[in-house]
Each structure stands twice: as C-alpha cells, then as structure tokens.
Write a protein that holds these residues in place. Structure first.
Motif, PDB file in Angstrom:
ATOM      1  N   TYR A   1       1.093  -0.869   0.306  1.00 40.72           N
ATOM      2  CA  TYR A   1       0.372  -0.310   0.529  1.00 40.72           C
ATOM      3  C   TYR A   1       1.250   1.207   0.322  1.00 40.72           C
ATOM      4  O   TYR A   1       1.291   2.189  -0.462  1.00 40.72           O
ATOM      5  CB  TYR A   1      -0.531  -0.338   1.382  1.00 40.72           C
ATOM      6  CG  TYR A   1      -1.180   1.468   1.443  1.00 40.72           C
ATOM      7  CD1 TYR A   1      -3.109   1.300   0.532  1.00 40.72           C
ATOM      8  CD2 TYR A   1      -0.676   2.112   2.030  1.00 40.72           C
ATOM      9  CE1 TYR A   1      -3.484   2.518   1.675  1.00 40.72           C
ATOM     10  CE2 TYR A   1      -1.062   3.226   3.350  1.00 40.72           C
ATOM     11  CZ  TYR A   1      -2.926   3.618   1.803  1.00 40.72           C
ATOM     12  OH  TYR A   1      -3.608   5.176   2.646  1.00 40.72           O
ATOM     13  N   ASP A   2       1.956   1.499   1.370  1.00 48.47           N
ATOM     14  CA  ASP A   2       2.448   2.434   0.755  1.00 48.47           C
ATOM     15  C   ASP A   2       3.715   2.380  -0.310  1.00 48.47           C
ATOM     16  O   ASP A   2       3.877   3.641  -0.739  1.00 48.47           O
ATOM     17  CB  ASP A   2       4.360   2.031   2.488  1.00 48.47           C
ATOM     18  CG  ASP A   2       3.403   2.725   3.751  1.00 48.47           C
ATOM     19  OD1 ASP A   2       2.651   3.408   3.519  1.00 48.47           O
ATOM     20  OD2 ASP A   2       3.872   2.785   4.449  1.00 48.47           O
TER      21      ASP A   2
ATOM     22  N   TRP B   1      13.698   8.694   0.998  1.00 45.14           N
ATOM     23  CA  TRP B   1      14.946   7.573   0.635  1.00 45.14           C
ATOM     24  C   TRP B   1      16.230   7.918   0.653  1.00 45.14           C
ATOM     25  O   TRP B   1      17.531   7.824   0.330  1.00 45.14           O
ATOM     26  CB  TRP B   1      14.473   6.005   0.066  1.00 45.14           C
ATOM     27  CG  TRP B   1      14.730   5.824  -1.660  1.00 45.14           C
ATOM     28  CD1 TRP B   1      13.400   6.351  -2.393  1.00 45.14           C
ATOM     29  CD2 TRP B   1      15.924   5.431  -2.502  1.00 45.14           C
ATOM     30  NE1 TRP B   1      13.960   6.225  -2.915  1.00 45.14           N
ATOM     31  CE2 TRP B   1      15.489   6.162  -3.720  1.00 45.14           C
ATOM     32  CE3 TRP B   1      17.165   5.963  -2.233  1.00 45.14           C
ATOM     33  CZ2 TRP B   1      15.980   6.000  -4.646  1.00 45.14           C
ATOM     34  CZ3 TRP B   1      17.658   5.352  -2.932  1.00 45.14           C
ATOM     35  CH2 TRP B   1      17.040   6.048  -4.486  1.00 45.14           C
ATOM     36  N   GLN B   2      15.959   8.942  -0.702  1.00 49.36           N
ATOM     37  CA  GLN B   2      17.430   9.425  -1.186  1.00 49.36           C
ATOM     38  C   GLN B   2      17.970  10.335   0.335  1.00 49.36           C
ATOM     39  O   GLN B   2      19.442  10.821   0.284  1.00 49.36           O
ATOM     40  CB  GLN B   2      17.235  10.204  -2.296  1.00 49.36           C
ATOM     41  CG  GLN B   2      16.836   9.275  -3.447  1.00 49.36           C
ATOM     42  CD  GLN B   2      16.517   9.662  -4.427  1.00 49.36           C
ATOM     43  OE1 GLN B   2      15.445  11.331  -4.762  1.00 49.36           O
ATOM     44  NE2 GLN B   2      16.317   9.627  -6.017  1.00 49.36           N
TER      45      GLN B   2
ATOM     46  N   PHE C   1       5.431  13.052   2.960  1.00 53.94           N
ATOM     47  CA  PHE C   1       4.454  11.940   2.984  1.00 53.94           C
ATOM     48  C   PHE C   1       5.005  10.495   2.920  1.00 53.94           C
ATOM     49  O   PHE C   1       4.843   9.670   3.499  1.00 53.94           O
ATOM     50  CB  PHE C   1       3.000  12.310   1.731  1.00 53.94           C
ATOM     51  CG  PHE C   1       2.534  11.266   2.227  1.00 53.94           C
ATOM     52  CD1 PHE C   1       2.052  10.222   2.856  1.00 53.94           C
ATOM     53  CD2 PHE C   1       2.159  10.454   0.882  1.00 53.94           C
ATOM     54  CE1 PHE C   1       0.784  10.231   3.221  1.00 53.94           C
ATOM     55  CE2 PHE C   1       0.476   9.655   0.892  1.00 53.94           C
ATOM     56  CZ  PHE C   1       0.414   8.891   1.983  1.00 53.94           C
ATOM     57  N   GLN C   2       6.332  10.575   2.461  1.00 56.44           N
ATOM     58  CA  GLN C   2       7.267   9.068   2.517  1.00 56.44           C
ATOM     59  C   GLN C   2       8.993   9.481   3.002  1.00 56.44           C
ATOM     60  O   GLN C   2       8.643  10.393   3.476  1.00 56.44           O
ATOM     61  CB  GLN C   2       7.233   8.920   1.179  1.00 56.44           C
ATOM     62  CG  GLN C   2       7.893   9.835   0.018  1.00 56.44           C
ATOM     63  CD  GLN C   2       8.184   9.707  -1.438  1.00 56.44           C
ATOM     64  OE1 GLN C   2       9.419   8.361  -1.810  1.00 56.44           O
ATOM     65  NE2 GLN C   2       7.341   9.555  -2.299  1.00 56.44           N
TER      66      GLN C   2
ATOM     67  N   THR D   1      14.473  -2.955   7.011  1.00 58.18           N
ATOM     68  CA  THR D   1      13.692  -3.464   5.944  1.00 58.18           C
ATOM     69  C   THR D   1      13.866  -2.903   4.368  1.00 58.18           C
ATOM     70  O   THR D   1      13.594  -3.716   3.458  1.00 58.18           O
ATOM     71  CB  THR D   1      12.047  -3.202   6.510  1.00 58.18           C
ATOM     72  OG1 THR D   1      11.570  -2.457   6.653  1.00 58.18           O
ATOM     73  CG2 THR D   1      11.878  -4.125   7.477  1.00 58.18           C
ATOM     74  N   ASP D   2      14.490  -1.964   4.318  1.00 58.30           N
ATOM     75  CA  ASP D   2      14.800  -0.614   3.237  1.00 58.30           C
ATOM     76  C   ASP D   2      13.459  -1.001   2.573  1.00 58.30           C
ATOM     77  O   ASP D   2      13.407  -0.741   1.202  1.00 58.30           O
ATOM     78  CB  ASP D   2      15.524  -2.060   2.330  1.00 58.30           C
ATOM     79  CG  ASP D   2      16.311  -1.125   1.459  1.00 58.30           C
ATOM     80  OD1 ASP D   2      16.174   0.223   1.782  1.00 58.30           O
ATOM     81  OD2 ASP D   2      17.130  -1.361   0.635  1.00 58.30           O
ATOM     82  N   ARG D   3      12.130  -0.440   3.191  1.00 59.89           N
ATOM     83  CA  ARG D   3      10.857  -0.394   2.608  1.00 59.89           C
ATOM     84  C   ARG D   3      10.444   1.178   2.591  1.00 59.89           C
ATOM     85  O   ARG D   3      10.648   1.728   3.360  1.00 59.89           O
ATOM     86  CB  ARG D   3      10.085  -1.466   3.513  1.00 59.89           C
ATOM     87  CG  ARG D   3      10.457  -2.549   3.068  1.00 59.89           C
ATOM     88  CD  ARG D   3       9.770  -3.238   2.520  1.00 59.89           C
ATOM     89  NE  ARG D   3       9.159  -3.343   0.767  1.00 59.89           N
ATOM     90  CZ  ARG D   3       7.591  -4.076  -0.005  1.00 59.89           C
ATOM     91  NH1 ARG D   3       7.431  -5.299   0.742  1.00 59.89           N
ATOM     92  NH2 ARG D   3       7.184  -3.528  -0.534  1.00 59.89           N
ATOM     93  N   VAL D   4       9.242   1.464   1.831  1.00 63.12           N
ATOM     94  CA  VAL D   4       8.941   2.829   1.122  1.00 63.12           C
ATOM     95  C   VAL D   4       8.005   2.941   2.973  1.00 63.12           C
ATOM     96  O   VAL D   4       7.538   1.166   2.510  1.00 63.12           O
ATOM     97  CB  VAL D   4       8.507   2.906   0.254  1.00 63.12           C
ATOM     98  CG1 VAL D   4       8.010   4.726  -0.278  1.00 63.12           C
ATOM     99  CG2 VAL D   4       9.938   3.457  -0.678  1.00 63.12           C
TER     100      VAL D   4
END
Ligand code: ASP
Ligand code: MG
Length: 412
Positions: free
Chosen positions: A66-67, A98-99, A136-137, A143-146
């Motif tokens: 979902y994310d 993430w950047q 928002f992110q 876990t290296d997840r968005v």
C-alpha cells in the motif's frame, strides 16, 4: 542567508499550471536571497485514487505494498516542480524520501519519523540548488521499504525537515489564507487569526479544523518550528502574511477564546442502570479499547440510590455500529438495563490559552446556549478548551452564538 521550507498541498499543485504558480512563489524567495527546500503533496485527488486502486487490487491487504503505491503521487509532483523550476532558470533537483534519507519506523500507513539527515540538502543549497522533496514518505532502514506518514502527512514531512535543516521558517501553502476563528462556511463573520499558539492549534487541528495534520503541529511544538499557514492562490508577487503558529510567549495580546471548532464526526452512547461498583467502567471501556475504538467524552452520573448509575460517552461516528455491537454482546457481562445511542450529535469546542487565567469562561457559554434553547448533552473540559455535545440541528446556531459571545466576530 535565511533558510526556508515551503510546503504546497494537493490543490496548490493540482496541475502543471498550478505548479508554475508554485514555482513563482519559490522564485520570489530565492530572489530575496533564501535557501529553499520545497515539500510537495500529490496532485489533488491522486492519493485518493491510489488508495482506491489498492483496495480494488488486494483482498490480502499488504500495508507495505500500500505504501509503495500511495507514495508514488508525491514523486510525480516533486519531479514536475523540479522541471518547472529549471524551466524558469533556477537550479533544482527532486528528492524521494529514501534519497535524503528520511528514516521512519515500520508502521506502514502511519509511520513516524525517526531521523532525517539534512547534510545532502544543505550541500545542494551551497550549490544554489532548490531541493524539491516528495512529502508524505520515508524509508524504514532495516527492511529497506518505503513508508508513508498517514493521510495529510506531507505537513509533517515539511515541519520535520525544517527542524532537521534548522530552517528559519516553515511556510505551509494551502487553499485558504490562514487559520480562522471558526469555519467560514458556517460562520460568515469568522476572521483570520494573525497568530495562534502551538497548543491552541493542536486542539483546533484535532477538533476538526482541517488545515494541518495534527502530528505536524506536535512536531512543530516540540522543535519550536515557527509555522506560517498561507495561501498559494495569492499573487506570488504580493503574498499576504497568513497565520503564524508559534510559541505562546510570542503572542502579546491573548484573547480568552481564540477559536470555536466543531466536529460532526461524533456519536453518543448511553448505558442506563449500570451497577455502581468497582470494575464496571473497565468492563465497558476495555473491550472498546481492545477493538481500537477511540472513546472521547465520558460522563458517569452520580447515582442517588448508590446501586446503579448511567454512563454516557462518545465514539467516532464511523465506529458507532461496531461499538454498539460490542456492548450489546457484553450485556450480561457488564450488566446494564438499557443501551441508547444517538448519531445526530455534534461536538462544539471553544479553545484558548486565556482560559488558564480566566474563570467562568464555560459558564457564559452554557448560559448563552440555554437562552437559545439549545440543550447540552455532555460537557468535557481541559486546561485550554471545553467541549459540549449538542443536537446536530443546532450546529450553526451554537457555533455562531459562541463566536459572537467571545468577541470573535469580524468587525464591519
Ligand atoms: N498526499 C497525501 C494525502 O493526501 C499526503 C498529503 O497530502 O499531505 O494524504
Ligand atoms: Mg493537507
């Protein structure tokens, strides 16, 4: 050199034309000599569409995926704004969460920010580059997840980034020109506030004044980030000041009441003739808590016979049916005579830090509403606000009455 975070919400970036207008606001600040980080939301309506697709796609609802989907809306806007900024001759680059990196916990769908490293953004400023950041992110490192920060979360991205890069100001651009004493659609005499304290804004935001995500105000308060709420629809050459959200000490002339908020998102539940003995309140509220139902106002009547009592409380309107079902199922266990509910209710609240030092503030409201024949079903108070539950049909009358009572009406 002043350093600035400028945040633009969905209606401010609804199409490329609107994004060009955003770029003009950014250029004004750059021309005035500021270092600028811009935080953008998804284009108006895009996040809702993405959420809808997720629901359609997955019976096995996976919040990490979902994310991954809903975070994409902001990526598009960040890239588009960077393109437009370059088009008008500025240096710019887009940044995904993430950047940066903007690190969060792993609560997908409503993640909390854990840490932000502002080093690379600041390096960009040294090279005269505008940082355009997808709000928002973030990313969960292990876990290296968005991840995403919950609906409306780009406000929180902006405030947290402002704290991380020690910005002098965080300007939140939206489709209204500031924070109002009440909802202008209900109270035509509502006026824009020049200044509001963090604490008052926190109450207003959580009571349904939807200008800012509640969490963004908490983050601003903790980190003392001064926030300006202002309109992106103003002429970029002549923007109005908007509302400053700041520390209480910065506000010299403090009204007793600063704003009247209301929330229609309430339902009332009453249990009649509940045994008046230890453990009964726990028997009612523990199962609701376990079902993640947020209980707000709670009133227990002092019983005259000392054997039974009545308990009234409110839950979010969307949880009403679930709460009633739980209580019905527990009827024998809790031991009550009757279960009543009402959904046509509204919670009206008056907020103001001045209440700390003035007495009788709520009493005046009770009298004013009584004079208009409005019955109050429940009351709660805290240090800087009081709330009353009334019949929904009286919403406008009650809100306007209090707005006038506390001297909030616009002159003329
Ligand atoms: N686009 C996201 C939302 O609609 C985040 C935001 O706009 O603040 O919830
Ligand atoms: Mg918003």
């Amino acid at each position: 050199m002043p350093r600035l975070v400028m945040k633009f919400g969905g209606t401010s970036v609804a199409d490329v034309q609107r994004i060009r207008n955003v770029a003009a606001h950014v250029k004004r600040e750059i021309d005035a000599g500021a270092e600028v980080a811009v935080v953008v939301s998804a284009m108006a309506g895009v996040t809702n569409e993405l959420v809808g697709w997720c629901k359609e796609a997955g019976s096995q609802f996976d919040t990490a995926e979902y994310d991954a989907v809903v975070a994409s809306g902001e990526l598009v806007t960040a890239g588009l704004l960077a393109l437009v900024l370059k088009d008008i001759g500025l240096k710019a680059r887009s940044w995904q969460g993430w950047q940066i990196p903007l690190l969060t916990d792993d609560v997908h769908g409503s993640a909390r920010i854990a840490a932000i490293d502002g080093t690379r953004l600041i390096q960009g400023f040294k090279a005269d580059e505008v940082a355009v950041i997808a709000g928002f992110q973030g990313v969960h490192k292990a876990t290296d997840r968005v991840t995403t920060l919950g609906r409306g979360g780009s406000d929180t991205s902006a405030v947290a980034l402002a704290a991380a890069i020690s910005a002098d100001r965080c300007d939140i651009y939206t489709d209204v020109d500031g924070v109002y004493t009440s909802d202008p659609r209900i109270v035509p005499k509502a006026r824009r506030l020049d200044k509001v304290s963090f604490e008052e804004m926190l109450e207003m935001a959580s009571l349904g004044a939807k200008v800012l995500q509640v969490r963004s105000v908490e983050v601003a308060m903790v980190n003392k980030v001064r926030l300006h709420v202002r309109s992106s629809f103003d002429d970029p050459a002549r923007p109005r000041p908007g509302t400053l959200i700041c520390d209480e000490e910065e506000i010299m002339e403090q009204e007793v009441v600063t704003g009247i908020a209301f929330s229609r998102d309430e339902a009332q539940i009453t249990l009649r003739e509940v045994a008046d003995k230890p453990g009964v309140a726990a028997a009612i509220f523990m199962p609701l808590a376990e079902a993640n139902i947020n209980v707000d106002m709670i009133i227990q009547v002092v019983s005259d016979d000392t054997t039974t009592t009545d308990i009234t409380f409110t839950v979010p309107a969307a949880e009403y049916a679930r709460a009633m079902a739980i209580l019905e199922a527990l009827r024998a266990k809790i031991g009550y005579a009757k279960l009543h509910g009402a959904q046509d209710v509204v919670k009206i609240s008056a907020i103001g830090v001045g209440m700390r030092s003035h007495s009788g503030v709520a009493a005046r409201a009770f009298r004013a509403l009584a004079e208009k024949g409005v019955n109050i079903r429940a009351i709660t108070t805290s240090e800087i606000k009081f709330s009353m539950l009334i019949d929904e049909v009286y919403t406008e009358l009650a809100v306007r009455t209090l707005h006038t009572l506390y001297g909030l009406d616009a002159k003329g």
